[in-house]
Design a protein around this motif. Sequence first.
Motif, PDB file in Angstrom:
ATOM      1  N   ASP A 272      37.051  54.826  41.803  1.00 23.37           N
ATOM      2  CA  ASP A 272      38.026  54.188  42.693  1.00 23.37           C
ATOM      3  C   ASP A 272      37.557  52.810  43.175  1.00 23.37           C
ATOM      4  O   ASP A 272      37.736  52.439  44.329  1.00 23.37           O
ATOM      5  CB  ASP A 272      38.317  55.084  43.910  1.00 23.37           C
ATOM      6  CG  ASP A 272      39.624  54.698  44.596  1.00 23.37           C
ATOM      7  OD1 ASP A 272      40.507  54.153  43.916  1.00 23.37           O
ATOM      8  OD2 ASP A 272      39.732  54.919  45.823  1.00 23.37           O
ATOM      9  N   LEU A 273      36.964  52.055  42.254  1.00 22.97           N
ATOM     10  CA  LEU A 273      36.534  50.695  42.562  1.00 22.97           C
ATOM     11  C   LEU A 273      37.603  49.726  42.059  1.00 22.97           C
ATOM     12  O   LEU A 273      37.555  49.242  40.942  1.00 22.97           O
ATOM     13  CB  LEU A 273      35.184  50.392  41.890  1.00 22.97           C
ATOM     14  CG  LEU A 273      34.007  51.285  42.269  1.00 22.97           C
ATOM     15  CD1 LEU A 273      32.763  50.904  41.474  1.00 22.97           C
ATOM     16  CD2 LEU A 273      33.732  51.234  43.762  1.00 22.97           C
ATOM     17  N   LYS A 274      38.617  49.501  42.894  1.00 21.96           N
ATOM     18  CA  LYS A 274      39.727  48.604  42.568  1.00 21.96           C
ATOM     19  C   LYS A 274      40.256  48.852  41.144  1.00 21.96           C
ATOM     20  O   LYS A 274      40.129  47.998  40.260  1.00 21.96           O
ATOM     21  CB  LYS A 274      39.283  47.144  42.715  1.00 21.96           C
ATOM     22  CG  LYS A 274      38.881  46.749  44.118  1.00 21.96           C
ATOM     23  CD  LYS A 274      40.056  46.825  45.077  1.00 21.96           C
ATOM     24  CE  LYS A 274      39.662  46.418  46.497  1.00 21.96           C
ATOM     25  NZ  LYS A 274      40.758  46.599  47.467  1.00 21.96           N
ATOM     26  N   PRO A 275      40.850  50.013  40.892  1.00 23.40           N
ATOM     27  CA  PRO A 275      41.313  50.365  39.540  1.00 23.40           C
ATOM     28  C   PRO A 275      42.227  49.319  38.900  1.00 23.40           C
ATOM     29  O   PRO A 275      42.106  49.032  37.711  1.00 23.40           O
ATOM     30  CB  PRO A 275      42.053  51.688  39.766  1.00 23.40           C
ATOM     31  CG  PRO A 275      41.411  52.269  40.982  1.00 23.40           C
ATOM     32  CD  PRO A 275      41.096  51.098  41.855  1.00 23.40           C
ATOM     33  N   LYS A 276      43.158  48.753  39.675  1.00 22.77           N
ATOM     34  CA  LYS A 276      44.088  47.771  39.102  1.00 22.77           C
ATOM     35  C   LYS A 276      43.352  46.521  38.630  1.00 22.77           C
ATOM     36  O   LYS A 276      43.654  45.970  37.574  1.00 22.77           O
ATOM     37  CB  LYS A 276      45.163  47.403  40.124  1.00 22.77           C
ATOM     38  CG  LYS A 276      46.133  48.537  40.427  1.00 22.77           C
ATOM     39  CD  LYS A 276      47.205  48.110  41.413  1.00 22.77           C
ATOM     40  CE  LYS A 276      48.172  49.250  41.690  1.00 22.77           C
ATOM     41  NZ  LYS A 276      49.222  48.859  42.675  1.00 22.77           N
ATOM     42  N   LEU A 277      42.388  46.069  39.429  1.00 24.09           N
ATOM     43  CA  LEU A 277      41.617  44.886  39.054  1.00 24.09           C
ATOM     44  C   LEU A 277      40.758  45.183  37.825  1.00 24.09           C
ATOM     45  O   LEU A 277      40.658  44.349  36.913  1.00 24.09           O
ATOM     46  CB  LEU A 277      40.726  44.442  40.216  1.00 24.09           C
ATOM     47  CG  LEU A 277      39.793  43.253  39.937  1.00 24.09           C
ATOM     48  CD1 LEU A 277      40.599  42.018  39.537  1.00 24.09           C
ATOM     49  CD2 LEU A 277      38.910  42.960  41.155  1.00 24.09           C
ATOM     50  N   ALA A 278      40.155  46.369  37.775  1.00 20.96           N
ATOM     51  CA  ALA A 278      39.325  46.751  36.623  1.00 20.96           C
ATOM     52  C   ALA A 278      40.156  46.753  35.339  1.00 20.96           C
ATOM     53  O   ALA A 278      39.718  46.255  34.296  1.00 20.96           O
ATOM     54  CB  ALA A 278      38.699  48.126  36.855  1.00 20.96           C
ATOM     55  N   SER A 279      41.366  47.303  35.411  1.00 22.62           N
ATOM     56  CA  SER A 279      42.249  47.318  34.242  1.00 22.62           C
ATOM     57  C   SER A 279      42.690  45.912  33.863  1.00 22.62           C
ATOM     58  O   SER A 279      42.763  45.555  32.686  1.00 22.62           O
ATOM     59  CB  SER A 279      43.488  48.179  34.525  1.00 22.62           C
ATOM     60  OG  SER A 279      43.134  49.523  34.729  1.00 22.62           O
ATOM     61  N   LEU A 280      42.975  45.100  34.871  1.00 18.77           N
ATOM     62  CA  LEU A 280      43.437  43.732  34.640  1.00 18.77           C
ATOM     63  C   LEU A 280      42.348  42.882  33.988  1.00 18.77           C
ATOM     64  O   LEU A 280      42.631  42.067  33.102  1.00 18.77           O
ATOM     65  CB  LEU A 280      43.869  43.108  35.971  1.00 18.77           C
ATOM     66  CG  LEU A 280      44.837  41.922  35.915  1.00 18.77           C
ATOM     67  CD1 LEU A 280      46.142  42.335  35.240  1.00 18.77           C
ATOM     68  CD2 LEU A 280      45.106  41.400  37.318  1.00 18.77           C
ATOM     69  N   LEU A 281      41.110  43.068  34.411  1.00 21.40           N
ATOM     70  CA  LEU A 281      39.996  42.308  33.835  1.00 21.40           C
ATOM     71  C   LEU A 281      39.878  42.571  32.334  1.00 21.40           C
ATOM     72  O   LEU A 281      39.612  41.658  31.554  1.00 21.40           O
ATOM     73  CB  LEU A 281      38.686  42.679  34.537  1.00 21.40           C
ATOM     74  CG  LEU A 281      38.451  42.023  35.890  1.00 21.40           C
ATOM     75  CD1 LEU A 281      37.374  42.773  36.682  1.00 21.40           C
ATOM     76  CD2 LEU A 281      38.053  40.567  35.718  1.00 21.40           C
ATOM     77  N   VAL A 282      40.100  43.822  31.933  1.00 19.58           N
ATOM     78  CA  VAL A 282      40.052  44.161  30.510  1.00 19.58           C
ATOM     79  C   VAL A 282      41.311  43.689  29.796  1.00 19.58           C
ATOM     80  O   VAL A 282      41.254  43.058  28.738  1.00 19.58           O
ATOM     81  CB  VAL A 282      39.882  45.682  30.313  1.00 19.58           C
ATOM     82  CG1 VAL A 282      40.019  46.052  28.843  1.00 19.58           C
ATOM     83  CG2 VAL A 282      38.520  46.128  30.832  1.00 19.58           C
ATOM     84  N   GLY A 283      42.479  43.980  30.388  1.00 20.64           N
ATOM     85  CA  GLY A 283      43.741  43.647  29.752  1.00 20.64           C
ATOM     86  C   GLY A 283      43.957  42.157  29.545  1.00 20.64           C
ATOM     87  O   GLY A 283      44.471  41.734  28.497  1.00 20.64           O
ATOM     88  N   VAL A 284      43.563  41.356  30.509  1.00 22.35           N
ATOM     89  CA  VAL A 284      43.677  39.901  30.380  1.00 22.35           C
ATOM     90  C   VAL A 284      42.468  39.345  29.629  1.00 22.35           C
ATOM     91  O   VAL A 284      42.586  38.394  28.852  1.00 22.35           O
ATOM     92  CB  VAL A 284      43.794  39.237  31.771  1.00 22.35           C
ATOM     93  CG1 VAL A 284      43.816  37.711  31.647  1.00 22.35           C
ATOM     94  CG2 VAL A 284      45.060  39.708  32.483  1.00 22.35           C
ATOM     95  N   GLY A 285      41.305  39.954  29.853  1.00 22.75           N
ATOM     96  CA  GLY A 285      40.066  39.445  29.265  1.00 22.75           C
ATOM     97  C   GLY A 285      40.021  39.533  27.754  1.00 22.75           C
ATOM     98  O   GLY A 285      39.512  38.630  27.088  1.00 22.75           O
ATOM     99  N   ILE A 286      40.560  40.614  27.172  1.00 20.83           N
ATOM    100  CA  ILE A 286      40.493  40.783  25.716  1.00 20.83           C
ATOM    101  C   ILE A 286      41.234  39.676  24.967  1.00 20.83           C
ATOM    102  O   ILE A 286      40.644  38.987  24.132  1.00 20.83           O
ATOM    103  CB  ILE A 286      40.985  42.182  25.287  1.00 20.83           C
ATOM    104  CG1 ILE A 286      39.943  43.242  25.693  1.00 20.83           C
ATOM    105  CG2 ILE A 286      41.226  42.240  23.788  1.00 20.83           C
ATOM    106  CD1 ILE A 286      40.362  44.670  25.399  1.00 20.83           C
ATOM    107  N   PRO A 287      42.526  39.445  25.251  1.00 13.15           N
ATOM    108  CA  PRO A 287      43.195  38.353  24.516  1.00 13.15           C
ATOM    109  C   PRO A 287      42.624  36.975  24.841  1.00 13.15           C
ATOM    110  O   PRO A 287      42.531  36.112  23.959  1.00 13.15           O
ATOM    111  CB  PRO A 287      44.659  38.472  24.958  1.00 13.15           C
ATOM    112  CG  PRO A 287      44.641  39.265  26.211  1.00 13.15           C
ATOM    113  CD  PRO A 287      43.467  40.180  26.113  1.00 13.15           C
ATOM    114  N   LEU A 288      42.217  36.762  26.102  1.00 14.72           N
ATOM    115  CA  LEU A 288      41.669  35.463  26.490  1.00 14.72           C
ATOM    116  C   LEU A 288      40.329  35.204  25.810  1.00 14.72           C
ATOM    117  O   LEU A 288      39.998  34.056  25.461  1.00 14.72           O
ATOM    118  CB  LEU A 288      41.504  35.403  28.011  1.00 14.72           C
ATOM    119  CG  LEU A 288      41.180  34.027  28.617  1.00 14.72           C
ATOM    120  CD1 LEU A 288      42.301  33.035  28.303  1.00 14.72           C
ATOM    121  CD2 LEU A 288      41.006  34.154  30.130  1.00 14.72           C
ATOM    122  N   SER A 289      39.567  36.277  25.577  1.00 10.00           N
ATOM    123  CA  SER A 289      38.249  36.116  24.962  1.00 10.00           C
ATOM    124  C   SER A 289      38.341  35.642  23.520  1.00 10.00           C
ATOM    125  O   SER A 289      37.403  35.036  23.001  1.00 10.00           O
ATOM    126  CB  SER A 289      37.455  37.429  25.030  1.00 10.00           C
ATOM    127  OG  SER A 289      38.026  38.418  24.180  1.00 10.00           O
TER     128      SER A 289
END
Length: 302
Positions: A272-289
């Motif tokens: 429960d460490l900011k689940p939405k932010l954790a998902s967003l970091l991966v979801g946005v990070g993959i295409p941006l990377s």
Amino acid sequence: MGNLFLIIIFLAIGILLQGLSMLPSTTAKYLNTYLIYIVLPTLSFRFIPDIVIDSTLLMPVSSAWISFGLSWSLFGTLGKVYQWDRSLTGCLIITAGLANTSFVGFPIVNALYGDEALKIALIIDQAGSFIIVSSVAIIVASIYSKEKKRKRDISRKILTFPPFISFVLAIMMNLLSLNLPAQLDMVFEWIGQTLTPLALIAVGLQLKVNFQAIKSTYLWFGLTFKLLIAPLVIFILYGIILKADGLVFEVSVIEMAMAPMITGSIIAISHDLKPKLASLLVGVGIPLSFLSIGVWYWIVSL
């Protein structure tokens, strides 16, 4: 490069499944539980016993530990200075500190440099990222979880956590030169193959990308560290200070420039460490990377 398209497809499937009313709202939670309690332990038993522990591991493996240590130091300090919510600090430390050195890293490194470079990437992932996410990341998650825990409780949680238990047992197998029976290895291989699709679908199910979310300062803090600062530190340390060159140097930089690790985000979400932010970091990070890796590839090739 077909693996890269599969990554995007599975992530998209998870996002599309959000619109199915017949799908239970707890689906992502159940997927995360399966991944952590079943898939991660099987990966430990499959890969860690085969790691060759010698001096050749030091530089590539150190890149993963340096990145995570720097993330903990940076976001831990910022969290105290600006009095962030502890769950926010923990989320950024874990998710931004761990690179996607396998699911995204392996196909990209193989496409850019070939099979020899893939061996280096495998060392970084198995002896670096995977060991960190199986042990240290769990310690960080327990420390920064909203639930108030005594040191004894944190220690008990780590010592009874299936991925950590399997990690310790796998290390013992390595030291004793033991391997899984062929039949069991085949079963574990099949289970391990479910990690990438199910992890990406789980992330997609929890990913809520909208204009307001993209504007999140913390999202860009995490991605700036992951896609820019972490590889820059490795580039300066290995390339300029240590004068390293060749595949070890280039692959180390490229691997640290990968998007946040999916498994790291799952650890954050499950605590429960900011689940939405954790998902967003991966979801946005993959295409941006995909874009940032192209830039780093050009830099290290100069």
